[in-house]
Design an enzyme around this catalytic site. Structure first.
Site, PDB file in Angstrom:
ATOM      1  N   TYR A 250      -1.631  -0.596  10.720  1.00 23.10           N
ATOM      2  CA  TYR A 250      -1.895  -1.244   9.427  1.00 23.10           C
ATOM      3  C   TYR A 250      -0.698  -1.057   8.497  1.00 23.10           C
ATOM      4  O   TYR A 250      -0.190  -2.010   7.904  1.00 23.10           O
ATOM      5  CB  TYR A 250      -3.176  -0.657   8.803  1.00 23.10           C
TER       6      TYR A 250
ATOM      7  N   SER B   1       0.828  -1.210   0.000  1.00 23.12           N
ATOM      8  CA  SER B   1       0.000   0.000   0.000  1.00 23.12           C
ATOM      9  C   SER B   1       0.858   1.255   0.000  1.00 23.12           C
ATOM     10  O   SER B   1       1.955   1.274   0.569  1.00 23.12           O
ATOM     11  CB  SER B   1      -0.862  -0.023   1.263  1.00 23.12           C
TER      12      SER B   1
ATOM     13  N   LYS C  49       2.175  -3.732   6.703  1.00 25.73           N
ATOM     14  CA  LYS C  49       2.491  -3.820   5.270  1.00 25.73           C
ATOM     15  C   LYS C  49       3.997  -3.673   5.036  1.00 25.73           C
ATOM     16  O   LYS C  49       4.597  -4.420   4.263  1.00 25.73           O
ATOM     17  CB  LYS C  49       1.724  -2.748   4.478  1.00 25.73           C
TER      18      LYS C  49
HETATM   19  P1  NAD Z   1     -11.096  -6.683   1.200  1.00 22.81           P
HETATM   20  O1  NAD Z   1     -11.322  -6.542   2.677  1.00 22.81           O
HETATM   21  O2  NAD Z   1     -12.236  -6.439   0.291  1.00 22.81           O
HETATM   22  O3  NAD Z   1     -10.504  -8.122   0.881  1.00 22.81           O
HETATM   23  C1  NAD Z   1      -9.619  -8.811   1.733  1.00 22.81           C
HETATM   24  C2  NAD Z   1      -9.969 -10.286   1.653  1.00 22.81           C
HETATM   25  O4  NAD Z   1      -9.072 -11.019   2.508  1.00 22.81           O
HETATM   26  C3  NAD Z   1     -11.389 -10.576   2.135  1.00 22.81           C
HETATM   27  O5  NAD Z   1     -12.034 -11.448   1.256  1.00 22.81           O
HETATM   28  C4  NAD Z   1     -11.156 -11.229   3.497  1.00 22.81           C
HETATM   29  O6  NAD Z   1     -12.210 -12.097   3.877  1.00 22.81           O
HETATM   30  C5  NAD Z   1      -9.830 -11.932   3.273  1.00 22.81           C
HETATM   31  N1  NAD Z   1      -9.103 -12.219   4.515  1.00 22.81           N
HETATM   32  C6  NAD Z   1      -8.736 -11.358   5.473  1.00 22.81           C
HETATM   33  N2  NAD Z   1      -8.084 -12.000   6.454  1.00 22.81           N
HETATM   34  C7  NAD Z   1      -8.040 -13.312   6.086  1.00 22.81           C
HETATM   35  C8  NAD Z   1      -7.497 -14.475   6.689  1.00 22.81           C
HETATM   36  N3  NAD Z   1      -6.911 -14.461   7.888  1.00 22.81           N
HETATM   37  N4  NAD Z   1      -7.566 -15.653   6.012  1.00 22.81           N
HETATM   38  C9  NAD Z   1      -8.196 -15.703   4.797  1.00 22.81           C
HETATM   39  N5  NAD Z   1      -8.751 -14.634   4.208  1.00 22.81           N
HETATM   40  C10 NAD Z   1      -8.675 -13.446   4.847  1.00 22.81           C
HETATM   41  O7  NAD Z   1      -9.881  -5.727   0.860  1.00 22.81           O
HETATM   42  P2  NAD Z   1      -9.313  -5.280  -0.560  1.00 22.81           P
HETATM   43  O8  NAD Z   1      -9.600  -3.843  -0.732  1.00 22.81           O
HETATM   44  O9  NAD Z   1      -9.697  -6.250  -1.589  1.00 22.81           O
HETATM   45  O10 NAD Z   1      -7.751  -5.401  -0.241  1.00 22.81           O
HETATM   46  C11 NAD Z   1      -6.979  -6.519  -0.642  1.00 22.81           C
HETATM   47  C12 NAD Z   1      -5.559  -6.305  -0.166  1.00 22.81           C
HETATM   48  O11 NAD Z   1      -5.059  -5.077  -0.704  1.00 22.81           O
HETATM   49  C13 NAD Z   1      -5.431  -6.191   1.355  1.00 22.81           C
HETATM   50  O12 NAD Z   1      -4.253  -6.865   1.752  1.00 22.81           O
HETATM   51  C14 NAD Z   1      -5.294  -4.690   1.576  1.00 22.81           C
HETATM   52  O13 NAD Z   1      -4.554  -4.406   2.731  1.00 22.81           O
HETATM   53  C15 NAD Z   1      -4.541  -4.264   0.328  1.00 22.81           C
HETATM   54  N6  NAD Z   1      -4.756  -2.839  -0.024  1.00 22.81           N
HETATM   55  C16 NAD Z   1      -6.032  -2.377  -0.202  1.00 22.81           C
HETATM   56  C17 NAD Z   1      -6.224  -1.023  -0.521  1.00 22.81           C
HETATM   57  C18 NAD Z   1      -7.608  -0.468  -0.692  1.00 22.81           C
HETATM   58  O14 NAD Z   1      -7.768   0.756  -0.573  1.00 22.81           O
HETATM   59  N7  NAD Z   1      -8.616  -1.267  -0.990  1.00 22.81           N
HETATM   60  C19 NAD Z   1      -5.119  -0.167  -0.668  1.00 22.81           C
HETATM   61  C20 NAD Z   1      -3.843  -0.686  -0.500  1.00 22.81           C
HETATM   62  C21 NAD Z   1      -3.676  -2.035  -0.182  1.00 22.81           C
HETATM   63  N1  UFG Z   2     -12.076  12.189   3.180  1.00 22.66           N
HETATM   64  C1  UFG Z   2     -13.019  13.129   3.538  1.00 22.66           C
HETATM   65  N2  UFG Z   2     -14.136  12.696   4.183  1.00 22.66           N
HETATM   66  C2  UFG Z   2     -14.347  11.372   4.484  1.00 22.66           C
HETATM   67  C3  UFG Z   2     -13.374  10.426   4.098  1.00 22.66           C
HETATM   68  C4  UFG Z   2     -12.235  10.878   3.451  1.00 22.66           C
HETATM   69  O1  UFG Z   2     -12.873  14.316   3.294  1.00 22.66           O
HETATM   70  O2  UFG Z   2     -15.384  11.050   5.091  1.00 22.66           O
HETATM   71  C5  UFG Z   2     -10.875  12.657   2.448  1.00 22.66           C
HETATM   72  C6  UFG Z   2      -9.582  12.392   3.182  1.00 22.66           C
HETATM   73  O3  UFG Z   2      -9.308  13.424   4.090  1.00 22.66           O
HETATM   74  C7  UFG Z   2      -8.593  12.311   2.011  1.00 22.66           C
HETATM   75  C8  UFG Z   2      -9.419  11.712   0.879  1.00 22.66           C
HETATM   76  O4  UFG Z   2     -10.789  11.949   1.235  1.00 22.66           O
HETATM   77  O5  UFG Z   2      -8.202  13.603   1.657  1.00 22.66           O
HETATM   78  C9  UFG Z   2      -9.205  10.226   0.682  1.00 22.66           C
HETATM   79  O6  UFG Z   2      -9.437   9.555   1.919  1.00 22.66           O
HETATM   80  P1  UFG Z   2      -9.735   7.987   1.979  1.00 22.66           P
HETATM   81  O7  UFG Z   2     -10.063   7.654   3.392  1.00 22.66           O
HETATM   82  O8  UFG Z   2     -10.707   7.621   0.940  1.00 22.66           O
HETATM   83  O9  UFG Z   2      -8.346   7.343   1.527  1.00 22.66           O
HETATM   84  P2  UFG Z   2      -6.875   7.510   2.133  1.00 22.66           P
HETATM   85  O10 UFG Z   2      -6.013   8.011   1.033  1.00 22.66           O
HETATM   86  O11 UFG Z   2      -6.863   8.278   3.380  1.00 22.66           O
HETATM   87  O12 UFG Z   2      -6.494   6.019   2.526  1.00 22.66           O
HETATM   88  C10 UFG Z   2      -6.698   4.922   1.638  1.00 22.66           C
HETATM   89  C11 UFG Z   2      -6.928   3.668   2.465  1.00 22.66           C
HETATM   90  C12 UFG Z   2      -5.677   3.277   3.179  1.00 22.66           C
HETATM   91  C13 UFG Z   2      -4.582   3.121   2.187  1.00 22.66           C
HETATM   92  C14 UFG Z   2      -4.397   4.386   1.402  1.00 22.66           C
HETATM   93  C15 UFG Z   2      -3.350   4.232   0.331  1.00 22.66           C
HETATM   94  O13 UFG Z   2      -7.959   3.903   3.424  1.00 22.66           O
HETATM   95  O14 UFG Z   2      -5.863   2.050   3.837  1.00 22.66           O
HETATM   96  O15 UFG Z   2      -5.621   4.770   0.779  1.00 22.66           O
HETATM   97  O16 UFG Z   2      -3.627   3.142  -0.451  1.00 22.66           O
HETATM   98  F1  UFG Z   2      -3.452   2.816   2.837  1.00 22.66           F
END
Ligand code: NAD
Ligand code: UFG
Length: 350
Positions: free
Chosen positions: A161, A137, A165
């Protein structure tokens, strides 16, 4: 065709990536505990493929299980051996991702994300599978003001978190160094994945608890939430609201496909790549774009800055573009249109 082990394949990013990999002909073995997802996303994947006339019989195997439990991971490898569809590579999505929850319960995050990955790597070694794509991330970076982030910039996460990572990235580097002639590892640092599959059948189901700006906007649009609270109007940005790099979920899925192909084709190596668009969008710009593209109104008001937030988070994606020959194809209008289509067709999620 190659067999891939996908952890967390039922989740938001996993389900869209699985859809693409099945379309490309891969055989998938999925392990998911359905903590933040449900099997319904995978049923939708099958439905989309059926509509396209793609037969996935014998192409997808689902195991309900936990990466914290080594035996669950072993079950998947054993199954692939028994079926003579030997797993060649792993895509590791499984993980917990709520920043706020990680602050309240860091042990849960370290146990699930870090211990789960240690288990996975141990079982991979045992079955001599040494190819892995990992979901990292942009949160690992130390924030910069007003400049894109490069892969070799300083990493300094500010929440548990992010710490999990970065720790996993370091663990992967150590594993690579233990046998550099065999391991192929790609750590993909996602920026802000949003939007939905163009069919409107697959998207992000926040299970009624959206925290991030994009699903909040779609829920305001559909009337489930009254208004957006914008966190800060005085950031040093063009309009005072926070800037992020929003990437369409299908561009992200394509990034995984390209990374996987690259790893399997090239010499063993350890890669770290940003997956973002290199384009910044402020909160106000995102709201206005959503309103315009979809002809809806998004009421908002300004609130205080959110603790731990940054003004500007944007990728330099030139390395991923060069190495993977990948390019994000969808723009912010596509993101707004596809996410609204998904929300309209699925007002209560799956
Ligand atoms: P998500 O929560 O939709 O999917 C995660 C999946 O992992 C789910 O299906 C959940 O049930 C499964 N899971 C969690 N813990 C588990 C365990 N112990 N055993 C088996 N399965 C398990 O999240 P996502 O948005 O699809 O994210 C996928 C990956 O990408 C995650 O590792 C997350 O940290 C990373 N990531 C997501 C974002 C984002 O904004 N969505 C940004 C950066 C990184
Ligand atoms: N924001 C608002 N109001 C809200 C929610 C968010 O104004 O209710 C703003 C935040 O201040 C920021 C922007 O919208 O300026 C984006 O915020 P998000 O919460 O949508 O996303 P972030 O960039 O803060 O974080 C996300 C994920 C993290 C991840 C990161 C980088 O939540 O887990 O992107 O991948 F690590």
């Amino acid at each position: 065709m190659k067999s891939i082990f996908v952890t967390g394949g039922a989740g938001f990013i996993g389900s869209h990536t699985c859809l693409l990999l099945l379309e490309k002909g891969f055989t998938l073995f999925l392990l998911d505990l359905f903590v933040t997802s449900s099997q319904k996303s995978l049923k939708r994947v099958s439905l989309i493929l059926r509509k396209k006339g793609i037969d996935i019989k014998g192409k997808i195997y689902l195991v309900e299980g936990d990466i914290k439990n080594k035996y669950d991971i072993e079950r998947v490898f054993k199954m692939s051996f028994e079926l003579n569809k030997i797993i060649e590579s792993v895509i590791h999505f499984a993980g917990l991702k709520s920043v706020a929850e990680s602050v309240k319960n860091p042990g849960l995050y370290w146990e699930n994300n870090v211990n789960g990955t240690i288990n996975l790597l141990k079982v991979m070694e045992k079955y001599n599978c040494k190819n892995i794509v990992f979901s990292s991330s942009a949160t690992v970076y130390k924030a910069k003001s007003n400049a894109p982030l490069f892969e070799n910039d300083i990493c300094e996460p500010v929440n548990p978190y992010g710490n999990t990572k970065l720790t996993i990235e370091r663990l992967l580097k150590d594993i690579y160094n233990s046998d550099p002639s065999k391991w192929r590892i790609a750590s993909l640092r996602y920026f802000n994945p949003v939007g939905a599959h163009e069919s409107g059948l697959l998207g992000e189901d926040t299970l009624g608890k959206p925290n991030n700006i994009y699903p909040l906007i779609t829920q305001v649009a559909i009337g489930k939430i009254k208004e957006i609270k914008i966190f800060g109007s005085d950031w040093p940005t063009i309009d005072g609201t926070g800037i992020r790099d929003y990437i369409h979920i299908m561009d992200l899925a394509e990034g995984h496909f390209s990374a996987l192909n690259y790893l399997l084709k090239e010499k063993p190596q350890f890669l770290t790549l940003n997956l973002g668009t290199g384009i910044g969008t402020s909160v106000l710009e995102l709201i206005r774009c959503f309103e315009k593209v979809n002809n809806v109104e998004i009421p908002y008001s300004f609130d205080n800055r959110r603790v731990g937030d940054n003004a500007f988070v944007m990728a330099d994606n030139s390395l991923a573009k060069k190495i993977l020959n990948w390019i994000p194809k969808r723009n912010i209008e596509d993101i707004c249109r596809d996410g609204w289509n998904w929300q309209l067709k699925n007002p209560n999620g799956y």
